[in-house]
Scaffold this motif. Structure first.
Motif, PDB file in Angstrom:
ATOM      1  N   ARG A 158       0.831  -1.206   0.000  1.00 10.56           N
ATOM      2  CA  ARG A 158       0.000   0.000   0.000  1.00 10.56           C
ATOM      3  C   ARG A 158       0.867   1.259   0.000  1.00 10.56           C
ATOM      4  NH1 ARG A 158       0.147   4.688   2.393  1.00 10.56           N
ATOM      5  NH2 ARG A 158      -1.838   5.755   2.466  1.00 10.56           N
ATOM      6  N   ASP A 159       1.922   1.275   0.839  1.00  7.64           N
ATOM      7  CA  ASP A 159       2.779   2.454   0.948  1.00  7.64           C
ATOM      8  C   ASP A 159       3.515   2.733  -0.365  1.00  7.64           C
ATOM      9  OD1 ASP A 159       1.943   2.660   3.538  1.00  7.64           O
ATOM     10  OD2 ASP A 159       3.822   1.977   4.449  1.00  7.64           O
ATOM     11  N   GLU A 160       4.026   1.681  -0.998  1.00  8.47           N
ATOM     12  CA  GLU A 160       4.761   1.878  -2.244  1.00  8.47           C
ATOM     13  C   GLU A 160       3.816   2.282  -3.376  1.00  8.47           C
ATOM     14  OE1 GLU A 160       7.695   2.333  -1.935  1.00  8.47           O
ATOM     15  OE2 GLU A 160       8.350   1.096  -0.259  1.00  8.47           O
ATOM     16  N   VAL A 161       2.609   1.688  -3.404  1.00 11.96           N
ATOM     17  CA  VAL A 161       1.618   2.030  -4.430  1.00 11.96           C
ATOM     18  C   VAL A 161       1.194   3.495  -4.275  1.00 11.96           C
ATOM     19  CG1 VAL A 161      -0.809   1.668  -5.067  1.00 11.96           C
ATOM     20  CG2 VAL A 161       0.742  -0.287  -4.936  1.00 11.96           C
ATOM     21  N   ALA A 162       0.933   3.932  -3.031  1.00  8.41           N
ATOM     22  CA  ALA A 162       0.533   5.330  -2.798  1.00  8.41           C
ATOM     23  C   ALA A 162       1.648   6.282  -3.232  1.00  8.41           C
ATOM     24  CB  ALA A 162       0.206   5.536  -1.317  1.00  8.41           C
ATOM     25  N   THR A 163       2.888   5.920  -2.941  1.00  7.21           N
ATOM     26  CA  THR A 163       4.036   6.743  -3.326  1.00  7.21           C
ATOM     27  C   THR A 163       4.153   6.822  -4.849  1.00  7.21           C
ATOM     28  OG1 THR A 163       5.217   6.175  -1.299  1.00  7.21           O
ATOM     29  CG2 THR A 163       6.549   6.993  -3.116  1.00  7.21           C
ATOM     30  N   LEU A 164       3.994   5.680  -5.521  1.00  9.08           N
ATOM     31  CA  LEU A 164       4.094   5.658  -6.985  1.00  9.08           C
ATOM     32  C   LEU A 164       2.961   6.451  -7.628  1.00  9.08           C
ATOM     33  CD1 LEU A 164       5.124   1.927  -7.603  1.00  9.08           C
ATOM     34  CD2 LEU A 164       6.558   3.957  -7.873  1.00  9.08           C
ATOM     35  N   MET A 165       1.787   6.416  -7.022  1.00  8.54           N
ATOM     36  CA  MET A 165       0.660   7.162  -7.592  1.00  8.54           C
ATOM     37  C   MET A 165       0.903   8.668  -7.483  1.00  8.54           C
ATOM     38  SD  MET A 165      -2.814   4.985  -6.893  1.00  8.54           S
ATOM     39  CE  MET A 165      -2.766   5.118  -5.137  1.00  8.54           C
ATOM     40  N   LEU A 166       1.448   9.109  -6.346  1.00 13.17           N
ATOM     41  CA  LEU A 166       1.743  10.537  -6.192  1.00 13.17           C
ATOM     42  C   LEU A 166       2.882  10.946  -7.131  1.00 13.17           C
ATOM     43  CD1 LEU A 166       1.589  13.310  -4.724  1.00 13.17           C
ATOM     44  CD2 LEU A 166       3.265  12.417  -3.113  1.00 13.17           C
ATOM     45  N   ALA A 167       4.026  10.241  -6.992  1.00 10.14           N
ATOM     46  CA  ALA A 167       5.211  10.623  -7.761  1.00 10.14           C
ATOM     47  C   ALA A 167       5.049  10.312  -9.244  1.00 10.14           C
ATOM     48  CB  ALA A 167       6.433   9.894  -7.201  1.00 10.14           C
ATOM     49  N   GLY A 168       4.244   9.301  -9.565  1.00 11.19           N
ATOM     50  CA  GLY A 168       4.161   8.835 -10.938  1.00 11.19           C
ATOM     51  C   GLY A 168       3.168   9.566 -11.804  1.00 11.19           C
ATOM     52  N   HIS A 169       2.321  10.397 -11.211  1.00 14.29           N
ATOM     53  CA  HIS A 169       1.392  11.120 -12.085  1.00 14.29           C
ATOM     54  C   HIS A 169       1.474  12.628 -11.896  1.00 14.29           C
ATOM     55  CE1 HIS A 169      -2.510  12.938 -10.678  1.00 14.29           C
ATOM     56  NE2 HIS A 169      -2.091  12.507  -9.529  1.00 14.29           N
ATOM     57  N   GLU A 170       1.620  13.081 -10.681  1.00 14.13           N
ATOM     58  CA  GLU A 170       1.618  14.512 -10.372  1.00 14.13           C
ATOM     59  C   GLU A 170       2.762  15.245 -11.080  1.00 14.13           C
ATOM     60  OE1 GLU A 170       0.576  18.043  -8.267  1.00 14.13           O
ATOM     61  OE2 GLU A 170      -0.461  16.136  -7.958  1.00 14.13           O
ATOM     62  N   THR A 171       3.973  14.684 -10.980  1.00 10.62           N
ATOM     63  CA  THR A 171       5.142  15.384 -11.520  1.00 10.62           C
ATOM     64  C   THR A 171       5.098  15.465 -13.047  1.00 10.62           C
ATOM     65  OG1 THR A 171       6.344  13.294 -11.378  1.00 10.62           O
ATOM     66  CG2 THR A 171       6.665  14.848  -9.574  1.00 10.62           C
ATOM     67  N   THR A 172       4.712  14.360 -13.705  1.00 11.36           N
ATOM     68  CA  THR A 172       4.650  14.370 -15.171  1.00 11.36           C
ATOM     69  C   THR A 172       3.537  15.299 -15.659  1.00 11.36           C
ATOM     70  OG1 THR A 172       5.403  12.079 -15.141  1.00 11.36           O
ATOM     71  CG2 THR A 172       4.558  12.899 -17.221  1.00 11.36           C
ATOM     72  N   ALA A 173       2.396  15.290 -14.967  1.00 12.39           N
ATOM     73  CA  ALA A 173       1.284  16.175 -15.352  1.00 12.39           C
ATOM     74  C   ALA A 173       1.713  17.637 -15.270  1.00 12.39           C
ATOM     75  CB  ALA A 173       0.076  15.925 -14.451  1.00 12.39           C
ATOM     76  N   ASN A 174       2.426  17.984 -14.209  1.00 18.94           N
ATOM     77  CA  ASN A 174       2.892  19.371 -14.062  1.00 18.94           C
ATOM     78  C   ASN A 174       3.909  19.730 -15.138  1.00 18.94           C
ATOM     79  OD1 ASN A 174       1.275  19.781 -11.819  1.00 18.94           O
ATOM     80  ND2 ASN A 174       2.865  19.222 -10.369  1.00 18.94           N
ATOM     81  N   THR A 175       4.862  18.827 -15.383  1.00 19.79           N
ATOM     82  CA  THR A 175       5.882  19.075 -16.407  1.00 19.79           C
ATOM     83  C   THR A 175       5.232  19.352 -17.763  1.00 19.79           C
ATOM     84  OG1 THR A 175       7.597  17.774 -15.306  1.00 19.79           O
ATOM     85  CG2 THR A 175       7.804  18.023 -17.691  1.00 19.79           C
ATOM     86  N   LEU A 176       4.260  18.525 -18.133  1.00 24.61           N
ATOM     87  CA  LEU A 176       3.590  18.706 -19.425  1.00 24.61           C
ATOM     88  C   LEU A 176       2.769  19.998 -19.451  1.00 24.61           C
ATOM     89  CD1 LEU A 176       2.608  15.017 -20.081  1.00 24.61           C
ATOM     90  CD2 LEU A 176       4.060  16.402 -21.565  1.00 24.61           C
ATOM     91  N   SER A 177       2.120  20.321 -18.349  1.00 24.47           N
ATOM     92  CA  SER A 177       1.320  21.562 -18.293  1.00 24.47           C
ATOM     93  C   SER A 177       2.209  22.781 -18.528  1.00 24.47           C
ATOM     94  CB  SER A 177       0.620  21.681 -16.938  1.00 24.47           C
ATOM     95  OG  SER A 177      -0.248  20.589 -16.737  1.00 24.47           O
TER      96      SER A 177
END
Length: 446
Positions: free
Chosen positions: A249-268
């Protein structure tokens, strides 16, 4: 004999809260001012916490390399409710074991298999876009990258409900963390304030969704080759132990935060910059035509999409996914010959270093061409670090860069995005660097 850092010149602060108010009101402006007016180490006081701000690459590299002496800061530890003991927040031997277990899951060969998912999901989003309509492209990028990371993690089009719970929890977390940062992390999470209750409730709902998926996967015994099944299969070389549900659960939650938020911001931020620089957009389109003609990009095309990659690198220089990071000295130590006390909060800013005229010509200008001839390798370590550095460099760096290039290429082929005139675009330096009010664009079909 080494000098105490607090004998160095520093900005004046409030007698009670020190520099906390300046940092809370305008962190990017305040740190940029500190870098311009003071030395390589700038002493600060954040309430009762001694702190310093590093502006010399060698000092930054020293801190990022030593994970034992310099541990994650108090600010990041406030996110334990969301991240648990995931890679982003854990320390010591536990972190080392988890990193060693998870590393093979993010090998270049493994993550290349997710390229088609990224392109397919982007195509599905583009099918809903209409010529001439106005959209908040930050919302679109957040939704798209979340759908991609959920698919890569769980190998299914996760129900709208599950995706909504995750998106809501991450959004609430960002606003909660931002309010804590402005208050200097003084307000305790357990205190029954409305924002604390909202934060805990959002995490509880997200946790239920994640644990349900883990439970269903364990019961079915399926191994579909997604990130979750790989995490469930990895074994410790020493004792053969596998991850518990809580660790998953901890690793999945971390991957969901780090794996979508940063790329979405970079592209925006990339869409904003391309809209402001039509000459860069034209060069990008020329490369996409030459390499791809009219077909969708694949992972095999990435080495040939060199200018596309430079556009992403330059967007991350001007608008880094994380604008500021911090560590805490676990014991008395020295940085560059200066004495640093245990408990000192050591701040480093990608925003400040990436925009420094010391290391980049015309540092404020958007010039992807600067990344030609392997500039990244030629730069001093500690100058450009959008994914951090040292042993704790972001484990998903390869995944994120592949995703950013593929999504940029897929969208730019089909649409031109123009910023709505006079729309206020304000960088919000929270856990990540978000556009506070999003980025409104008008679409034009190519």
């Amino acid at each position: 004999m080494s000098q105490d850092i607090f004998e160095l010149p520093s900005p004046e602060g409030n007698s009670i809260v020190g520099n906390l108010a300046d940092l809370g009101q305008d962190p990017l402006g305040f740190l940029t001012k500190c870098a311009g007016e003071y030395g390589d180490i700038v002493p600060l006081r954040l309430g009762l916490t001694p702190a310093c701000f590093l502006t010399k690459p060698e000092y930054i590299e020293q801190v990022l390399k030593d994970r034992i002496l310099f541990v994650k800061s108090k600010g990041l530890r406030t996110l334990r409710t969301l991240l648990g003991e995931g890679l982003l927040s854990s320390e010591g031997d536990y972190w080392y074991r988890q990193r060693r277990l998870i590393q093979p899951v993010f090998s270049q060969k493994r993550i290349a298999g997710y390229g088609q998912i990224m392109v397919d999901y982007t195509g599905q989003m583009l099918d809903t876009w209409q010529n001439g309509e106005t959209r908040n492209v930050h919302d679109d990028m957040m939704r798209l990258t979340l759908n991609i990371v959920m698919k890569c993690l769980f190998n299914e089009d996760v129900t709208e409900g599950t995706a909504k719970e995750v998106a809501h929890a991450l959004d609430v977390t960002m606003h909660w963390f931002e309010s804590k940062r402005k208050q200097g992390y003084f307000v305790l999470e357990w205190f029954p304030r409305p924002e604390n209750i909202r934060y805990r409730n959002a995490i509880q709902k997200m946790d239920k969704s994640i644990y349900d998926i883990i439970s269903q996967r364990r019961a079915s015994g399926e191994e579909p080759g997604d990130l979750l099944s790989m995490l469930m299969q990895v074994k410790d070389e020493d004792d053969g132990a596998q991850m518990t549900d809580k660790q998953l659960r901890d690793e999945v939650a971390t991957l969901m935060l780090a794996g979508h938020e940063t790329t979405a911001n970079t592209l925006s931020w990339t869409w904003m910059l391309l809209s402001q620089h039509p000459e860069v957009q034209n060069k990008l389109l020329q490369e996409l035509k030459e390499v791809l003609e009219d077909r969708s990009p694949t992972v095999a095309d990435i080495p040939k999409l060199r200018y596309t990659d430079m556009v992403i690198k330059e967007a991350m220089r001007l608008y880094p996914p994380v604008s500021t990071m911090a560590r805490e000295a676990s014991q008395d130590c020295e940085i560059g010959g200066y004495q640093v006390p245990a408990g000192c909060n050591i701040m480093m800013s990608q925003w400040v270093m990436h925009r420094s005229p010391r290391y980049f010509e015309e540092a404020e200008k958007f010039q992807p061409e600067r990344w030609a001839n392997d500039l990244e390798k030629r730069l001093t370590k500690g100058v450009y670090f959008p994914f951090g550095d040292g042993p704790r460099v972001c484990i998903g760096k390869g995944f994120a860069l592949m995703e950013a290039v593929l999504l940029l290429a897929t969208i730019a082929q089909k649409f031109e995005l123009s910023i709505v005139p006079d729309y206020a675009i304000v960088p919000q330096p929270s856990i990540t660097l978000r556009p506070e009010y999003g980025i409104k664009v008008t679409l034009k079909k190519r």
